[in-house]
Design an enzyme around this catalytic site. Structure first.
Site, short mmCIF file in Angstrom:
data_model
loop_
_atom_site.label_atom_id
_atom_site.label_comp_id
_atom_site.label_asym_id
_atom_site.label_seq_id
_atom_site.Cartn_x
_atom_site.Cartn_y
_atom_site.Cartn_z
N SER A 56 0.85 -1.19 0.00
CA SER A 56 0.00 0.00 0.00
C SER A 56 0.88 1.24 0.00
O SER A 56 1.76 1.39 0.86
CB SER A 56 -0.89 0.03 1.25
OG SER A 56 -1.45 1.31 1.42
N MET A 106 -11.17 -6.31 5.71
CA MET A 106 -10.33 -5.35 6.43
C MET A 106 -9.95 -5.93 7.79
O MET A 106 -10.81 -6.36 8.56
CB MET A 106 -11.08 -4.03 6.62
CG MET A 106 -11.32 -3.24 5.35
SD MET A 106 -9.80 -2.74 4.49
CE MET A 106 -9.01 -1.70 5.74
N HIS A 111 -1.20 -1.35 -4.20
CA HIS A 111 -2.48 -1.06 -3.55
C HIS A 111 -2.60 0.45 -3.36
O HIS A 111 -1.75 1.07 -2.71
CB HIS A 111 -2.54 -1.78 -2.20
CG HIS A 111 -3.90 -1.81 -1.59
ND1 HIS A 111 -4.89 -2.68 -1.99
CD2 HIS A 111 -4.45 -1.06 -0.58
CE1 HIS A 111 -5.98 -2.49 -1.26
NE2 HIS A 111 -5.74 -1.50 -0.41
N ASP A 143 -4.95 3.39 -1.89
CA ASP A 143 -6.07 3.69 -1.00
C ASP A 143 -6.66 5.05 -1.34
O ASP A 143 -6.03 6.09 -1.14
CB ASP A 143 -5.58 3.71 0.46
CG ASP A 143 -5.16 2.33 0.94
OD1 ASP A 143 -6.04 1.46 1.01
OD2 ASP A 143 -3.97 2.14 1.24
N ASP A 146 -6.18 -6.57 4.53
CA ASP A 146 -5.53 -5.26 4.53
C ASP A 146 -5.58 -4.71 5.95
O ASP A 146 -6.64 -4.50 6.51
CB ASP A 146 -6.29 -4.32 3.57
CG ASP A 146 -5.71 -2.92 3.51
OD1 ASP A 146 -4.71 -2.65 4.19
OD2 ASP A 146 -6.28 -2.09 2.76
N SER A 171 3.10 -0.27 6.01
CA SER A 171 4.20 0.12 6.89
C SER A 171 5.34 -0.90 6.88
O SER A 171 6.51 -0.53 6.84
CB SER A 171 3.69 0.29 8.33
OG SER A 171 2.60 1.16 8.37
N MET A 183 -9.38 7.72 -0.39
CA MET A 183 -10.21 8.09 0.75
C MET A 183 -10.79 9.48 0.53
O MET A 183 -10.11 10.37 0.01
CB MET A 183 -9.39 8.07 2.04
CG MET A 183 -8.64 6.78 2.28
SD MET A 183 -7.83 6.81 3.89
CE MET A 183 -6.67 5.45 3.70
N MET A 235 -12.30 3.80 -0.40
CA MET A 235 -12.92 4.04 0.90
C MET A 235 -13.67 5.36 0.79
O MET A 235 -13.26 6.38 1.34
CB MET A 235 -11.85 4.05 1.99
CG MET A 235 -11.30 2.68 2.28
SD MET A 235 -9.87 2.71 3.38
CE MET A 235 -8.56 2.70 2.17
N PHE A 260 -6.50 4.73 8.16
CA PHE A 260 -5.12 5.11 8.43
C PHE A 260 -4.21 3.89 8.40
O PHE A 260 -4.63 2.78 8.73
CB PHE A 260 -5.00 5.77 9.81
CG PHE A 260 -5.68 7.11 9.89
CD1 PHE A 260 -5.02 8.26 9.50
CD2 PHE A 260 -6.99 7.21 10.31
CE1 PHE A 260 -5.65 9.50 9.55
CE2 PHE A 260 -7.64 8.43 10.37
CZ PHE A 260 -6.96 9.58 9.98
N GLY A 285 -0.63 1.78 9.60
CA GLY A 285 0.10 1.57 10.83
C GLY A 285 -0.71 1.04 12.00
O GLY A 285 -0.24 1.04 13.14
N HIS A 294 -8.41 0.63 -3.93
CA HIS A 294 -9.34 0.36 -2.82
C HIS A 294 -10.06 1.66 -2.50
O HIS A 294 -9.46 2.61 -1.98
CB HIS A 294 -8.54 -0.16 -1.61
CG HIS A 294 -9.35 -0.37 -0.38
ND1 HIS A 294 -8.77 -0.50 0.87
CD2 HIS A 294 -10.69 -0.47 -0.18
CE1 HIS A 294 -9.73 -0.68 1.78
NE2 HIS A 294 -10.89 -0.65 1.16
#
Length: 220
Positions: free
Chosen positions: A8, A135, A31, A33, A173, A196, A35, A66, A141, A143, A64
């Site tokens: 990601s 998920m 990946h 993300d 994920d 991460s 958002m 969101m 977020f 981490g 992905h």
């Protein structure tokens, strides 16, 4: 079967994304993300950014979403060339129609569920999807810590997919590292998003190889 590793870019250096993509060229997909600061409390990429990434990425994009109202917005990501577009079950008004639209535009269609969302209502819809994303953290977020209580959902999905003979990828994920990737693979996942643990490693390519090796012996 070899595990698919999709780093990601949420934890990548946004000022040097082309270089960062090069550092993960040994992965399977990238990946991305997306958002919207509504469906989740964070704001990241939009369609133009994804289109730019598409031009420079050495790997296919695993997008992905969101976001709210994916029925309206998701097809645009397929139109700019994303290999796979995953939207959230909690946000889509008509998941099946949207999945069919994405497929008609040449993308793989994926559906994602948050940790607290039951998977049972979607098991009979599996032929409509190419990927199901479970998920393993609350979306929004990077981490975060892996939520192990999501594993029974994966086991149900694996049983349904294996029993039907469908070619549906089962993705996880959130909080994926050398330890949790084994847990997820044993539960039934075959496609793993890691942010991460890849980008914070000194050598991302070595970390990708390590994750793939850790999972591959356990993938169903």
């Amino acid at each position: 079967m070899a595990a698919r590793i999709n780093p990601s870019i949420l934890t990548a250096d946004f000022a040097n994304l082309e270089r960062e993509l090069g550092r993960i060229a040994t992965a399977d997909l990238v990946h991305v993300d997306v958002m919207d600061n509504h469906f989740v409390p964070n704001l990241t990429f939009g369609p133009r950014m994804v289109e730019s990434l598409q031009r420079v990425s050495p790997l296919p994009l695993d997008v992905h979403l969101m976001i709210d109202d994916p029925d309206r917005w998701a097809p645009g990501y397929a139109e700019v060339g994303a290999f796979s577009v995953t939207f959230h079950a909690e946000a889509a008004a008509d998941p099946v129609t949207l999945a069919r639209r994405l497929r008609s535009l040449g993308a793989r269609a994926g559906i994602a569920v948050k940790p607290g969302t039951a998977i049972e209502p979607y098991l009979e819809l599996l032929p409509e999807f190419d990927q199901v994303l479970v998920m393993t953290v609350e979306p929004g977020f990077g981490g975060q810590s892996f939520i192990e209580s999501t594993m029974p959902k994966l086991a149900l999905l694996r049983e349904a997919v294996s029993g039907s003979g469908l070619d549906v990828w089962l993705q996880v994920d959130g909080g994926i590292n050398e330890r949790t990737i084994v847990t997820a693979a044993e539960a039934g996942a075959d496609t793993f998003v890691a942010g991460s643990s890849v980008f914070n490693a000194g050598e991302p390519a070595e970390q990708i190889a390590l994750l793939r090796a850790a999972a591959s012996g356990h993938v169903h």
